[in-house]
Enzyme design. Structure first.
Site, PDB file in Angstrom:
ATOM      1  N   SER A  48       0.830  -1.202   0.000  1.00 62.73           N
ATOM      2  CA  SER A  48       0.000   0.000   0.000  1.00 62.73           C
ATOM      3  C   SER A  48       0.871   1.262   0.000  1.00 62.73           C
ATOM      4  O   SER A  48       1.674   1.450  -0.902  1.00 62.73           O
ATOM      5  CB  SER A  48      -0.965  -0.039   1.195  1.00 62.73           C
ATOM      6  OG  SER A  48      -1.943   0.963   1.099  1.00 62.73           O
ATOM      7  N   ASP A  96      -9.920  -3.783  -5.131  1.00 66.27           N
ATOM      8  CA  ASP A  96      -9.224  -2.688  -4.455  1.00 66.27           C
ATOM      9  C   ASP A  96      -9.361  -1.397  -5.271  1.00 66.27           C
ATOM     10  O   ASP A  96      -9.112  -1.411  -6.484  1.00 66.27           O
ATOM     11  CB  ASP A  96      -7.737  -3.064  -4.327  1.00 66.27           C
ATOM     12  CG  ASP A  96      -6.914  -2.072  -3.541  1.00 66.27           C
ATOM     13  OD1 ASP A  96      -7.439  -1.017  -3.147  1.00 66.27           O
ATOM     14  OD2 ASP A  96      -5.726  -2.379  -3.310  1.00 66.27           O
ATOM     15  N   HIS A 154      -8.337  -4.777  -0.640  1.00 64.00           N
ATOM     16  CA  HIS A 154      -7.087  -4.114  -0.263  1.00 64.00           C
ATOM     17  C   HIS A 154      -6.625  -4.614   1.106  1.00 64.00           C
ATOM     18  O   HIS A 154      -7.417  -4.780   2.025  1.00 64.00           O
ATOM     19  CB  HIS A 154      -7.301  -2.606  -0.199  1.00 64.00           C
ATOM     20  CG  HIS A 154      -6.047  -1.840   0.097  1.00 64.00           C
ATOM     21  ND1 HIS A 154      -5.110  -1.558  -0.868  1.00 64.00           N
ATOM     22  CD2 HIS A 154      -5.559  -1.310   1.258  1.00 64.00           C
ATOM     23  CE1 HIS A 154      -4.113  -0.875  -0.331  1.00 64.00           C
ATOM     24  NE2 HIS A 154      -4.356  -0.727   0.956  1.00 64.00           N
TER      25      HIS A 154
END
Length: 531
Positions: free
Chosen positions: A379, A475, A505
């Site tokens: 991320s 995501d 995610h």
């Protein structure tokens, strides 16, 4: 934030028009913060002038004011975009049919002249000018129905649908096709048939977004895998009592983030050698952890940068993920607690990552580290890992042998297909929360989301080492990785991309339970075996 200089005219009107244009064309993306003082400075006007323009933009639905979070460019979801088209199609087509008896030769001449002007602007590539003429064309049609109370609704729907349309790069018509399709409406008006005009106008509006021939393709179904759905539903129940992290004090939000991630960090500590230490930095001590597998260990070091939107996370919230990487790859994994925003906004966390890279390589003998060297992150940590490599390359310093980037955020564009389809909260992470994260990250002196060190998708990527990418199919950030893979290929950087369908995610945090996460760690570890 970089704004265009406003054109001449009454200043508040000028500021309004220029901001409106930049929002409609997505030059100011959804979630972009608009600070009155900054806008006033860049547009050479007073804050009161900016405030007046912002009030008008709020009435248009182009911005939202959210208390302490300030003024943000509003987002347009796929659902909102389609609903706005449906509303327009019903109202405009019915009104046009009702007004057929009111059309005169002057109306037809005016409509024809507008289409001719559209053709000229289309040839010039003036998309916003074409949009404004399109609005005038539909106003001219609608005004003949004498239903003024509905005009503001149509204006809002027109803005919403156009903002949505401009993001649909795979299905948008050319500007010339957009202009030419208005002739069918003119011909329907000339026919004198109310039924024909209603049919043509309904099709015209409802097919604004779609293939050039007007036929739309069904988007693939968004569906969690059975294992992902079971875990997701369980977590929704377990965490239902927790408040929205964007609406509580940051210390409390961080405490909650740590608590909900603790469930994924129950590891067999006897299988690893785990050492906690500190990396001395110019103004602080950076906590770090070294994780080495006791079985299957091999030479090699991986620097891991945790996710958490640049605001949350630590070496403790991602201990499980780092341990799984170490166990499956055989590498020694080092995680660091880089400084978090907004306490330490950009570029503090990135500078910490670069500093840690230098320090670890300098101290490798003392710390039991060595080549080959890798860098990894998930991320926002993937964002920092990629930007770290760009900084090292720019400085002419030694790069990692390869990188592993998991479902990263690589751009500030919130109008991608994945944001529009997956960013409303049905799969966890929202587009709104990504804007909140970025607002914290860019809360210092350097606030440009287009800075390549903030949005590395925009950087020159030549000369980087081989990169392993993965993306979660559900995501909002999925397309960041897909677009990065395209950019890397254009830059001749070796890249392996894995899109893991049916997961959300952050799915690799769930490696203790989720089969797709376990497979993703195995894929990443296999990639490192080439060195």
């Amino acid at each position: 934030m970089k704004l265009n200089t406003p054109s001449s005219g009454r200043k508040s009107n000028s500021v309004y028009r220029d901001l409106r244009k930049q929002i409609v064309l997505a030059e100011l993306p959804a979630g972009q913060q608009l600070v009155e003082l900054e806008v006033a400075k860049q547009m050479n006007c007073s804050q009161s002038t900016v405030r007046e323009a912002l009030m008008r933009l709020q009435e248009d639905g182009l911005i939202v004011r959210q208390g302490y979070r300030g003024t943000l460019v509003s987002s347009v979801s796929a659902t909102e975009g389609q609903e706005s088209l449906d509303i327009r199609a019903r109202i405009e087509s019915r009104a046009a049919a009702l007004s057929m008896g009111n059309f005169t030769s002057a109306h037809i001449a005016a409509l024809s002249a507008l289409v001719q002007q559209m053709e000229v602007l289309a040839e010039q590539g003036d998309e916003y000018g074409l949009f404004e003429l399109d609005q005038e064309f539909h106003h001219t049609l609608y005004e003949a129905a004498n239903l003024p109370a509905l005009m503001p609704i149509l204006d809002r729907c027109s803005l919403c649908s156009h903002r949505y349309k401009i993001t649909q790069s795979t299905t948008r018509r050319t500007l010339r096709d957009t202009a030419l399709r208005h002739w069918k409406i003119v011909e329907a008006v000339q026919s004198g048939s109310a039924a024909e005009l209603e049919r043509v106008l309904f099709h015209h509006v409802s097919s604004v977004i779609g293939d050039a021939d007007g036929a739309s393709k069904a988007a693939p179904e968004l569906r969690m895998s059975d294992a992902m759905a079971a875990i997701f539903q369980r977590l929704q129940k377990e965490d239902a009592h927790l408040p929205n992290p964007m609406q509580i004090p940051l210390d409390q939000a961080r405490t909650n983030f740590n608590a909900i991630n603790a469930r994924w960090n129950q590891i067999d500590t006897t299988a690893f050698t785990i050492d906690y230490f500190s990396i001395p930095c110019p103004a602080h001590q950076m906590p770090a952890v070294r994780i080495a597998p006791k079985a299957g260990a091999r030479k090699g070091t991986l620097l891991y940068l945790h996710g958490g939107g640049w605001v949350f996370g630590s070496i403790h919230t991602h201990l499980g993920a780092m341990s799984r990487l170490a166990a499956l790859s055989g590498l020694t994994v080092v995680g660091i607690d880089y400084r978090l925003a907004p306490d330490a906004p950009f570029p503090a966390g990135l500078n910490d990552a670069v500093w840690a890279w230098h320090w670890l390589r300098a101290e490798q003998a003392a710390r039991g580290l060595g080549a080959p060297w890798f860098i990894s992150g998930d991320s926002s940590g993937a964002n920092l890992a990629l930007s770290t490599m760009l900084d090292l390359r720019h400085a002419g310093e030694t790069l990692p042998d390869a990188a592993l980037l998991f479902y990263g955020v690589f751009d500030a564009n919130h109008q991608t297909e994945s944001h529009l389809r997956c960013g409303q909260g049905q799969f966890g992470l929202t587009t709104e929360k990504m804007a909140w994260y970025r607002a914290h990250y860019l809360s210092g002196d350097r606030r440009d989301p287009a800075d390549p060190r903030v949005s590395p998708l925009l950087a020159n990527l030549q000369g980087l080492p081989p990169i392993f990418l993965n993306a979660a199919g559900l995501d909002p950030l999925r397309d960041d990785s897909l677009l990065l893979a395209q950019r890397l290929a254009q830059a001749n950087v070796p890249c392996q991309l894995k899109v893991v369908e049916g997961v959300v995610h952050g799915f690799m945090q769930m490696g203790s339970e989720l089969p797709e996460a376990q497979a993703a760690f195995q894929d990443a570890a296999a990639f490192t075996r080439s060195w």
